[in-house]
Design a protein around this motif. Structure first.
Motif, PDB file in Angstrom:
ATOM      1  N   SER A  84       1.241  -0.821   0.003  1.00 13.26           N
ATOM      2  CA  SER A  84      -0.357   0.222  -0.280  1.00 13.26           C
ATOM      3  C   SER A  84       0.530   1.161   0.124  1.00 13.26           C
ATOM      4  CB  SER A  84      -0.603  -0.187   0.896  1.00 13.26           C
ATOM      5  OG  SER A  84      -0.440   0.208   2.864  1.00 13.26           O
ATOM      6  N   GLY A  85       0.697   2.061  -0.407  1.00 19.13           N
ATOM      7  CA  GLY A  85       1.438   3.736  -0.196  1.00 19.13           C
ATOM      8  C   GLY A  85       2.276   3.034   0.737  1.00 19.13           C
ATOM      9  N   MET A  86       1.010   3.434   2.215  1.00 17.54           N
ATOM     10  CA  MET A  86       1.391   3.768   3.959  1.00 17.54           C
ATOM     11  C   MET A  86       2.516   2.358   3.883  1.00 17.54           C
ATOM     12  SD  MET A  86      -0.292   5.837   4.707  1.00 17.54           S
ATOM     13  CE  MET A  86       0.979   6.227   5.547  1.00 17.54           C
ATOM     14  N   PHE A 110      -0.923  14.082   5.207  1.00 17.10           N
ATOM     15  CA  PHE A 110      -1.828  12.871   4.882  1.00 17.10           C
ATOM     16  C   PHE A 110      -2.326  12.450   6.488  1.00 17.10           C
ATOM     17  CE2 PHE A 110      -3.382   8.254   4.358  1.00 17.10           C
ATOM     18  CZ  PHE A 110      -4.575   8.214   4.340  1.00 17.10           C
ATOM     19  N   CYS A 113       0.182   9.030   7.493  1.00 16.78           N
ATOM     20  CA  CYS A 113       1.762   9.814   7.597  1.00 16.78           C
ATOM     21  C   CYS A 113       1.589  10.072   9.117  1.00 16.78           C
ATOM     22  CB  CYS A 113       2.051  10.643   6.552  1.00 16.78           C
ATOM     23  SG  CYS A 113       1.771  10.307   4.540  1.00 16.78           S
ATOM     24  N   GLU A 153       4.618  15.819   1.787  1.00 16.71           N
ATOM     25  CA  GLU A 153       4.216  15.833   0.515  1.00 16.71           C
ATOM     26  C   GLU A 153       4.251  16.417   0.415  1.00 16.71           C
ATOM     27  OE1 GLU A 153       0.635  14.790   2.020  1.00 16.71           O
ATOM     28  OE2 GLU A 153       0.796  13.548   3.506  1.00 16.71           O
ATOM     29  N   ASN A 157      -2.252  17.042   1.476  1.00 14.46           N
ATOM     30  CA  ASN A 157      -3.536  16.467   1.404  1.00 14.46           C
ATOM     31  C   ASN A 157      -4.545  17.022   2.959  1.00 14.46           C
ATOM     32  OD1 ASN A 157      -5.398  14.607   1.306  1.00 14.46           O
ATOM     33  ND2 ASN A 157      -4.313  12.991   1.530  1.00 14.46           N
ATOM     34  N   ASP A 182       6.665  12.210  -0.649  1.00 13.11           N
ATOM     35  CA  ASP A 182       5.791  11.786  -0.800  1.00 13.11           C
ATOM     36  C   ASP A 182       4.806  12.554  -1.993  1.00 13.11           C
ATOM     37  OD1 ASP A 182       2.908  11.064  -0.804  1.00 13.11           O
ATOM     38  OD2 ASP A 182       2.834  10.318   0.932  1.00 13.11           O
ATOM     39  N   VAL A 184       2.396  11.635  -4.519  1.00 10.64           N
ATOM     40  CA  VAL A 184       1.010  11.259  -4.613  1.00 10.64           C
ATOM     41  C   VAL A 184      -0.278  12.275  -5.349  1.00 10.64           C
ATOM     42  CG1 VAL A 184      -1.400  10.696  -4.083  1.00 10.64           C
ATOM     43  CG2 VAL A 184       0.606   9.211  -3.031  1.00 10.64           C
ATOM     44  N   PHE A 185       0.127  13.498  -5.537  1.00 10.10           N
ATOM     45  CA  PHE A 185      -0.841  14.128  -5.459  1.00 10.10           C
ATOM     46  C   PHE A 185      -0.350  15.315  -7.237  1.00 10.10           C
ATOM     47  CE2 PHE A 185      -4.556  15.491  -2.488  1.00 10.10           C
ATOM     48  CZ  PHE A 185      -3.978  15.297  -2.246  1.00 10.10           C
ATOM     49  N   SER A 204       1.639   6.549  -3.465  1.00  8.07           N
ATOM     50  CA  SER A 204       0.104   5.034  -3.226  1.00  8.07           C
ATOM     51  C   SER A 204      -0.218   5.318  -4.854  1.00  8.07           C
ATOM     52  CB  SER A 204      -0.620   6.167  -2.992  1.00  8.07           C
ATOM     53  OG  SER A 204      -2.197   5.215  -2.664  1.00  8.07           O
ATOM     54  N   THR A 206      -2.151   2.993  -5.514  1.00  9.12           N
ATOM     55  CA  THR A 206      -3.974   2.939  -5.248  1.00  9.12           C
ATOM     56  C   THR A 206      -4.748   4.031  -6.050  1.00  9.12           C
ATOM     57  OG1 THR A 206      -3.316   2.778  -2.876  1.00  9.12           O
ATOM     58  CG2 THR A 206      -5.581   3.324  -3.756  1.00  9.12           C
ATOM     59  N   LYS A 207      -3.659   5.631  -5.452  1.00  8.28           N
ATOM     60  CA  LYS A 207      -4.495   6.836  -6.483  1.00  8.28           C
ATOM     61  C   LYS A 207      -3.900   6.683  -9.017  1.00  8.28           C
ATOM     62  CE  LYS A 207      -5.189   7.741  -2.340  1.00  8.28           C
ATOM     63  NZ  LYS A 207      -4.309   6.890  -1.712  1.00  8.28           N
ATOM     64  N   LEU A 216      -4.882  -1.787  -3.645  1.00  9.22           N
ATOM     65  CA  LEU A 216      -4.520  -0.981  -2.765  1.00  9.22           C
ATOM     66  C   LEU A 216      -2.338  -1.583  -3.091  1.00  9.22           C
ATOM     67  CD1 LEU A 216      -5.146  -1.505   0.794  1.00  9.22           C
ATOM     68  CD2 LEU A 216      -5.223   0.587  -0.102  1.00  9.22           C
ATOM     69  N   GLY A 217      -1.348  -0.408  -3.471  1.00  8.99           N
ATOM     70  CA  GLY A 217      -0.120  -0.390  -3.574  1.00  8.99           C
ATOM     71  C   GLY A 217       0.195   0.670  -3.168  1.00  8.99           C
TER      72      GLY A 217
HETATM   73  C1  LIG Z   1      -0.237  11.482   0.166  1.00  8.04           C
HETATM   74  C2  LIG Z   1      -0.900  10.424   0.379  1.00  8.04           C
HETATM   75  N1  LIG Z   1       0.075   9.579   1.039  1.00  8.04           N
HETATM   76  C3  LIG Z   1       0.034   8.267   1.158  1.00  8.04           C
HETATM   77  C4  LIG Z   1      -1.716   7.673   1.107  1.00  8.04           C
HETATM   78  C5  LIG Z   1      -1.628   6.259   1.718  1.00  8.04           C
HETATM   79  O1  LIG Z   1      -1.573   5.472   0.653  1.00  8.04           O
HETATM   80  P1  LIG Z   1      -2.603   4.271   0.736  1.00  8.04           P
HETATM   81  O2  LIG Z   1      -3.910   4.183   1.580  1.00  8.04           O
HETATM   82  O3  LIG Z   1      -2.776   3.051  -0.374  1.00  8.04           O
HETATM   83  O4  LIG Z   1      -2.000   3.710   1.594  1.00  8.04           O
HETATM   84  C6  LIG Z   1      -2.483   8.965   0.621  1.00  8.04           C
HETATM   85  C7  LIG Z   1      -4.027   8.168   0.949  1.00  8.04           C
HETATM   86  O5  LIG Z   1      -4.259   8.517   0.693  1.00  8.04           O
HETATM   87  C8  LIG Z   1      -1.981  10.010   0.949  1.00  8.04           C
HETATM   88  O6  LIG Z   1      -3.214  10.373   0.078  1.00  8.04           O
END
Ligand SMILES: Cc1ncc(COP(=O)(O)O)c(C=O)c1O
Length: 392
Positions: A84-86, A110, A113, A153, A157, A182, A184-185, A204, A206-207, A216-217
């Motif tokens: 997962s992202g986490m 997030f 995090c 990040e 988020n 991080d 993601v965005f 992540s 997953t996004k 999830l990944g």
């Molecule tokens: C900025 C950010 N980092 C990490 C994550 C965690 O990802 P995951 O839900 O795949 O564990 C998220 C999930 O919303 C996120 O928005």
């Protein structure tokens, strides 16, 4: 692979074909691998070669294809795919830090995090300093000679604060700290994190990478030495690896990611433009709108503003909930980067755990709604939002 453009890399990089020459990437649904002899087993446990595998928790051909493809896209030497992202955020931070170390992080994160930084790392003797990541003076004041990791990040988020990646990396590198971003965005499509100096980049998956809400990944990206020397030993022994089936979905996701993200971004921009100045809204937050406090930085750091915007509904929680309950196309959920448009009230969901003073500090008001723009028709999305706002 060749000196290809990102869209070509996203379709072809990292491919490994079996003896059957399959065109589409194979899913190697196996936890283990067969050794021809006992000597072979011994040698492989001692040091597995480039295309040799031992156990799926350590690595798997489908997972390796995904790691190689996303690493090529990001301009990194290597990657380790996670469950997962986490698992990626935790894996990167814990594999880098040890008791007595000092870590500086932006406060706008997030919720999970923030939990790792505030609750887990201090339990193991890591000192964590949280700061306003938009304030370069705060970074200067917090980064010390003994700081070993800096984390943020790149776009936070859910309030979409933009961190100056290059300036923070310069400050961190001056004291020899490792910078973990991080991203993601920003998405891998608009990422310039490596050229701006980031040492480790996390997504992540997953996004936007899956982008279709299926699995999830996550992925941790960096130099080969960092990934195989520091991250992999922690990840492979603690069990946060990605499954081969998920890796196959993520490979398929990467093939269409750029097309999806660019279409979703165009809609997100159009929605931000359409909603700005709406009488029911106190704020519309979108990095590439001139109203964003860090518009200039967002323009230099990201080619486009991304697929997410946030709005602050006047009248707080009740007004925001009335609006959310009126929406017909947008789903109330908490993923982002999905083909389906999603609305999330962070104060009530992803950031519920935070005490009120922290929510106030981060601007997570009761009326805040994070909007992840999907692949539906832009005019339908704008019509859905404006009709629902009538109820706010
Ligand atoms: C900025 C950010 N980092 C990490 C994550 C965690 O990802 P995951 O839900 O795949 O564990 C998220 C999930 O919303 C996120 O928005």
């Amino acid at each position: 692979m060749g000196d290809w453009k990102p869209r070509t890399k996203a379709v072809h990089d990292g491919i490994r074909r079996s003896q059957y020459g399959e065109l589409s990437e194979a899913i190697f649904l196996t936890q283990g691998f067969h050794y021809a002899t006992a000597e072979d087993a011994e040698a492989r446990f001692l040091k597995a070669g480039e295309d040799e595998f031992v156990y799926a928790r350590y690595g798997n051909p489908t997972v390796r294809m995904f790691e190689d493809r996303i690493a090529a896209l990001e301009g990194c030497e290597d990657g380790f795919a996670t469950a997962s992202g986490m698992a990626a955020v935790n894996g990167a931070l814990v594999s880098l830090l040890k008791s007595g170390d000092h870590c500086v992080a932006a406060r706008a994160l997030f919720g999970s995090c923030l939990y790792i930084l505030e609750e887990i790392l201090p339990r193991y003797g890591v000192e964590v300093t949280l700061i306003d990541g938009t304030d370069l003076e705060a970074w200067k004041g917090a980064i010390r000679d003994d700081t070993s990791v800096v984390f943020f990040e790149s776009i936070s988020n859910p309030t979409l604060e933009v961190i100056d990646i290059k300036s923070v990396c310069d400050l961190a590198h001056a004291v020899g700290a490792t910078v973990v971003v991080d991203n993601v965005f920003a998405t891998p499509v608009y990422s310039k994190a490596v050229e701006l100096g980031a040492d480790i980049i996390i997504y992540s998956a997953t996004k936007h990478i899956d982008g279709q809400g299926r699995a999830l990944g996550g992925i941790i990206l960096g130099t080969q030495e960092m990934i195989r020397g520091t991250v992999e030993p922690y990840m492979k022994h603690t069990g946060g690896s990605m499954s081969p089936f998920t890796a196959w979905m993520m490979l398929k996701g990467l093939e269409t990611m750029e097309l999806r993200v660019r279409a979703q971004t165009a809609s997100a921009y159009a929605i931000a433009e359409a909603l700005e100045g709406h009488p029911k809204l106190a704020r519309v937050i979108y990095p590439h709108r001139p109203s964003h406090p860090q518009y200039d930085l967002a323009k230099t750091q990201m080619e486009e503003g991304g697929t997410i915007l946030s709005i602050d509904v006047r009248g707080g929680r009740d007004a925001a909930f009335r609006m959310l309950n009126e929406l017909e196309i947008f789903s109330i959920s908490n993923n982002l980067g999905d083909a389906k448009s999603i609305v999330t009230p962070p104060a009530a969901t992803t950031h519920q755990r935070l005490p009120q003073d922290q929510k106030d500090l981060l601007g997570i008001t009761p009326g805040l709604i994070r909007i992840s723009v999907g692949l539906e028709d832009t005019s339908d999305l704008i019509a859905d939002l404006t009709a629902a706002l009538e109820a706010a």
